[in-house]
Write a protein that holds these residues in place. Sequence first.
Motif, PDB file in Angstrom:
ATOM      1  N   ASP A 185     -73.900  21.869  31.006  1.00 25.00           N
ATOM      2  CA  ASP A 185     -72.514  21.444  31.142  1.00 25.00           C
ATOM      3  C   ASP A 185     -72.358  19.923  31.145  1.00 25.00           C
ATOM      4  N   ASP A 186     -73.394  19.222  31.556  1.00 20.53           N
ATOM      5  CA  ASP A 186     -73.355  17.755  31.563  1.00 20.53           C
ATOM      6  C   ASP A 186     -73.659  17.269  30.146  1.00 20.53           C
ATOM      7  N   PRO A 187     -72.697  16.614  29.472  1.00 18.25           N
ATOM      8  CA  PRO A 187     -72.929  16.179  28.089  1.00 18.25           C
ATOM      9  C   PRO A 187     -74.139  15.268  27.942  1.00 18.25           C
ATOM     10  N   ARG A 188     -74.460  14.486  28.956  1.00 18.50           N
ATOM     11  CA  ARG A 188     -75.619  13.591  28.880  1.00 18.50           C
ATOM     12  C   ARG A 188     -76.908  14.409  28.817  1.00 18.50           C
ATOM     13  N   ALA A 225     -77.086  17.540  27.955  1.00 16.45           N
ATOM     14  CA  ALA A 225     -77.031  18.328  26.720  1.00 16.45           C
ATOM     15  C   ALA A 225     -77.544  17.500  25.536  1.00 16.45           C
ATOM     16  N   LEU A 226     -77.156  16.224  25.476  1.00 15.32           N
ATOM     17  CA  LEU A 226     -77.661  15.358  24.402  1.00 15.32           C
ATOM     18  C   LEU A 226     -79.170  15.201  24.492  1.00 15.32           C
ATOM     19  N   GLU A 240     -69.134  18.279  19.435  1.00 13.00           N
ATOM     20  CA  GLU A 240     -68.548  18.911  20.622  1.00 13.00           C
ATOM     21  C   GLU A 240     -69.074  18.261  21.898  1.00 13.00           C
ATOM     22  N   ILE A 241     -70.372  17.980  21.941  1.00 11.20           N
ATOM     23  CA  ILE A 241     -70.966  17.336  23.117  1.00 11.20           C
ATOM     24  C   ILE A 241     -70.371  15.938  23.301  1.00 11.20           C
ATOM     25  N   CYS A 242     -70.246  15.200  22.221  1.00  8.55           N
ATOM     26  CA  CYS A 242     -69.696  13.833  22.313  1.00  8.55           C
ATOM     27  C   CYS A 242     -68.231  13.852  22.725  1.00  8.55           C
ATOM     28  N   ARG A 253     -66.826  16.161  24.644  1.00  9.34           N
ATOM     29  CA  ARG A 253     -66.816  16.464  26.084  1.00  9.34           C
ATOM     30  C   ARG A 253     -67.207  15.245  26.901  1.00  9.34           C
ATOM     31  N   GLY A 254     -68.241  14.532  26.427  1.00  9.49           N
ATOM     32  CA  GLY A 254     -68.679  13.336  27.138  1.00  9.49           C
ATOM     33  C   GLY A 254     -67.614  12.262  27.183  1.00  9.49           C
TER      34      GLY A 254
END
Length: 198
Positions: free
Chosen positions: A81-84, A86-87, A130-132, A134-135
Motif C-alpha cells: 500500500d505504501d507507494p515507496r 511498492a516502487l 498507478e504507483i506514481c 498514488r505516491g
Amino acid sequence: MTTPQPPRRRDAAENRAGILIAAVAVLADDPHASVEEIARAAGLSRRAFYGHFDDREAVVRAVLGAGAERFNAIAQAVSDDDPRRALAQLARGLWDEAQHVHVAVAIALDERHGPLTAQALAPVRARLAEICERGYAQRVLRRDVPPEVTARLVEEAARGVITHVDPEISRTHRLPERAVLAAAGLGWHEIDELIGER
C-alpha cells in the motif's frame, strides 16, 4: 465452418521451447548470434529452426515476448500500500528477473526493438503509473512534477541500472531500489530507512 486442426505434435512444441531456451543462452554470449548458432545450441538443424520461426528476428521477438510476460507478472504481484515500498519491490523484482536474461533485456531496450518492447511492457508501465499517481496523491513521492513525469524518470533510472551497472555492485548496494526511489524524489537517508540499510 472451419475444420478443427489436429493437435500439435508434442515433439514440435518441445523443439520450439528448446529453440527459445537456446536463443536466450546463445544471445547472452553473443547478441549477434546467427540462426545456425541458435539452432545448433538447440540440437536442431536450420530446417527445423525454420519450421518454427521465419527468421532470426522472429525468435528474438518471441524471446522478448516471453520476457515481457514475466515482467508483467512481477508488476502485477506488487501489492504494498505504501507507494515507496511498492516502487522498491517493483525495482527489485524486475532487476532480479533481468539478471537471468540480461542480454535479452539489452536487446529489448535498443532502438530497433523499442516500439515492440513498449507495447509488450504496457502492463508494467500502467502499474508504474498507478504507483506514481498514488505516491503523488499521498504526498510521499515527488510533487515538483506531475506523476506521469515521475513515472518516466523512474523508468529511465531503471533502464540505466539494468543496462549499464555491474550486477554485483547493483546487488551489493541495492542500486535498483535506490535509483528508482531517488528518481521518485526520496533522499538517500529516507531510502536507507525504507530499504532497511543505515
